[in-house]
Enzyme design. Structure first.
Site: not given
Ligand SMILES: Cc1cc2nc3c(=O)[nH]c(=O)nc-3n(C[C@H](O)[C@H](O)[C@H](O)COP(=O)(O)OP(=O)(O)OC[C@H]3O[C@@H](n4cnc5c(N)ncnc54)[C@H](O)[C@@H]3O)c2cc1C
Length: 527
Positions: A130-131, A200, A213, A215, A263, A266, A448
């Site tokens: 999933p992306f 992000s 999860r 924050s 993630e 499941f 952090y």
């Molecule tokens: C520069 C930077 C800053 C960041 N700052 C923070 C921050 O302040 N706080 C924080 O919590 N995180 C932060 N992160 C981490 C990241 O942004 C988080 O983990 C965010 O929640 C991921 O969301 P995404 O949509 O990009 O998920 P993705 O990167 O696309 O996916 C993350 C995971 O979840 C799975 N997934 C995605 N969508 C679904 C879905 N609909 N159903 C089931 N599984 C799914 C994917 O397969 C993967 O395993 C940061 C990352 C970067 C690069």
């Protein structure tokens, strides 16, 4: 409140909007040269992913499910869906390594489409990733492909609807593909906000927030994302889970928590119902100076335990304060910059004024010095810009990466000292290890860390060695391997130590029940 803008596709070798890529200003170049020496490490151009391993007959079946135009196998699309945005991910992308590229990118348009894609994947033994926004920093998008006919990226980009708003209960139901700004823009039409602003924010998605999860930077006021979720729907290879029929219940263990943080291992989260708030009329950010990290941390604890939480509450240690401030002397002299605390209040004018005054009385009483709104506004203006600097530093051979953890207040000092010492010892003389308290609770906080070091010949191995000793220190100190970045593939060995054998067996049993063929994100999350 952060500016709302429509997110663009991210640069495949850098963070964020390609148009916002930045170079180091001359003044910073001098400092970087002094600290780390200047190297020229530009990204390799023109790399292409390996050919798709999926044959046409198999892809035709997938096209029949979602429509031919929503199954993409071109090099550009597959490159854009390769891995996430950790520093090792960026270093691999910059070196032209696209070995983890999916064989195809499939774009479903709703829960039923997702179910059908999963059925296709089970039938043909194809791994599914999933992306959401692609901002994972823990290898959550780098699933294993051995033993599978191929691997597809399940791109949720077409699932971007606000499905329902209940202004009586103050909840909203959102599809998973909405990026942070898109979700906020839809809610703003109703005068509402989610208030979830991770760094992000501009590129990460609602589904990703739930699946990891996450924050946000305003978690002190709005709570972490999992705390906002009151219901969700997930498609799994063995059926649909619809959870959350009441704000709270005693109906057995809370199965919502099984999907939050799962993630993609499941099931695929196809909608989430979240608690929303009225959009704030007033926002106010300010800075406070503390003579030491301990004094500032104790002040945070006092606020949290007195029920006086602002909306934003963060504290940089001495090193981070000195580095982050263009003019450290502005908060106490270059010799003694102290520690900068940023405090934000959001709400109605009256709420902000009352809360601000009450917090100020407590902080003054504890020895804090009010610095006015300048440092707070400066932080708020640049709150999403830091990651662009990482790319500019990587261009010049500086290794920059972050890690995070959390613990109870009584263990904070030990955790801070042990992780800092482990990182410093591994990265060697001349490296920088900075830290801030990023999230605060009544009972504890998250730490952090940001590191910078001169890149060696193999910067990925260099970081992995530092990360391993820091992770060992985290577990030895009894803290968590991740407060908000999730497990992915990178944290699995330490996750297993954190939850123990029984915990691992429970996760494996859930996986076996929901995804018996193991097609969902193989190798991610489950130790
Ligand atoms: C520069 C930077 C800053 C960041 N700052 C923070 C921050 O302040 N706080 C924080 O919590 N995180 C932060 N992160 C981490 C990241 O942004 C988080 O983990 C965010 O929640 C991921 O969301 P995404 O949509 O990009 O998920 P993705 O990167 O696309 O996916 C993350 C995971 O979840 C799975 N997934 C995605 N969508 C679904 C879905 N609909 N159903 C089931 N599984 C799914 C994917 O397969 C993967 O395993 C940061 C990352 C970067 C690069």
């Amino acid at each position: 409140m952060p500016t709302q803008s429509t997110p663009t596709e991210m640069h495949p070798q850098r963070w964020g909007d390609p148009a916002a890529a930045t170079v180091l200003p001359d003044s910073a170049l001098g400092l970087v040269e002094l600290a780390f020496g200047l190297q020229d490490r530009p990204p390799v151009a023109g790399a292409t992913p390996p050919p798709s391993a999926l044959d046409e007959a198999l892809l035709d079946d997938l096209r029949a499910v979602v429509g031919a135009e929503h199954v993409l196998t071109d090099d550009v699309t597959r490159t854009l869906r390769t891995r996430g945005k950790s520093t090792p991910d960026l270093l691999r992308a910059r070196a032209g390594d696209l070995d983890d590229a999916p064989d195809a990118v499939v774009r479903p348009d709703g829960h039923d489409d997702v179910e059908a894609v999963l059925a296709w994947a089970v039938e043909h033994r194809v791994a599914v990733v999933p992306f959401g926004g692609g901002t994972s920093v823990t290898g959550g998008l780098a699933a294993r492909r051995d033993g599978f006919a191929g691997l597809v990226s399940l791109d949720l980009v077409r699932m971007k609807r606000l499905l329902a708003v209940d202004e009586v209960s103050m909840t909203a139901t959102l599809e998973p593909g909405l990026r942070g700004p898109e979700a906020e823009a839809l809610l703003a039409e109703h005068g509402l906000t989610l208030g979830h602003y991770p760094q992000s924010f501009r590129h990460a998605s609602i589904g990703g927030f739930a699946a990891t999860r996450s924050s946000g930077q305003s978690s002190a006021g709005y709570g972490r994302f999992d705390a906002m979720v009151v219901g969700l729907t997930a498609a799994t290879p063995t059926g649909t889970l619809r959870l959350g029929s009441a704000p709270a219940n005693a109906a057995g263990p809370d199965l919502r928590q099984l999907l939050l943080g799962s993630e993609g291992a499941f099931g695929v989260i196809t909608s989430v119902t979240v608690r929303v708030r009225r959009a704030p009329a007033v926002t106010s950010y300010e800075g406070w100076r503390w003579p030491s990290f301990d004094a500032g941390s104790d002040a945070m604890r006092t606020l949290a335990q007195a029920g006086l939480m602002p909306t934003v509450l963060r504290l940089s240690d001495e090193s981070e304060t000195a580095i982050n401030l263009a003019d450290p002397s502005s908060i106490g002299g270059a010799e003694d910059p102290g520690c900068l605390m940023v405090i934000g209040h959001e709400g109605t004018g009256e709420q902000v004024a009352t809360r601000r005054a009450a917090v100020a009385v407590v902080l003054q009483g504890l020895g804090g010095t009010a610095l006015g709104t300048d440092p707070g506004e400066k932080w708020a203006d640049g709150r999403f810009d830091g990651p662009y600097l990482r790319d500019a530093l990587l261009d010049h051979g500086v290794l920059v990466e972050t890690l995070e953890t959390a613990t109870f207040w009584s263990n904070r000092q030990r955790l801070y000292a042990d992780v800092k010492a482990a990182l410093t010892a591994s990265l060697g003389e001349g490296s920088l290890v900075l830290c801030h308290v990023s999230h605060v609770y009544e009972t504890g906080c998250s730490l952090y860390f940001t590191v910078a070091a001169r890149q060696g010949d193999d910067p990925i191995a260099q970081w992995q060695a530092a990360k391993a000793v820091a992770s060992d220190a985290i577990i030895a100190a009894g803290a968590t391997i991740t407060h908000h970045h999730a497990i992915g593939t990178d944290h699995k060995p330490w996750f297993a130590r954190e939850i123990g054998d029984v915990g691992v067996r429970v996760l494996r049993a859930v996986k076996a029940e929901l995804d018996p063929a193991g097609i969902l994100n193989p190798g991610v999350l489950i130790p």
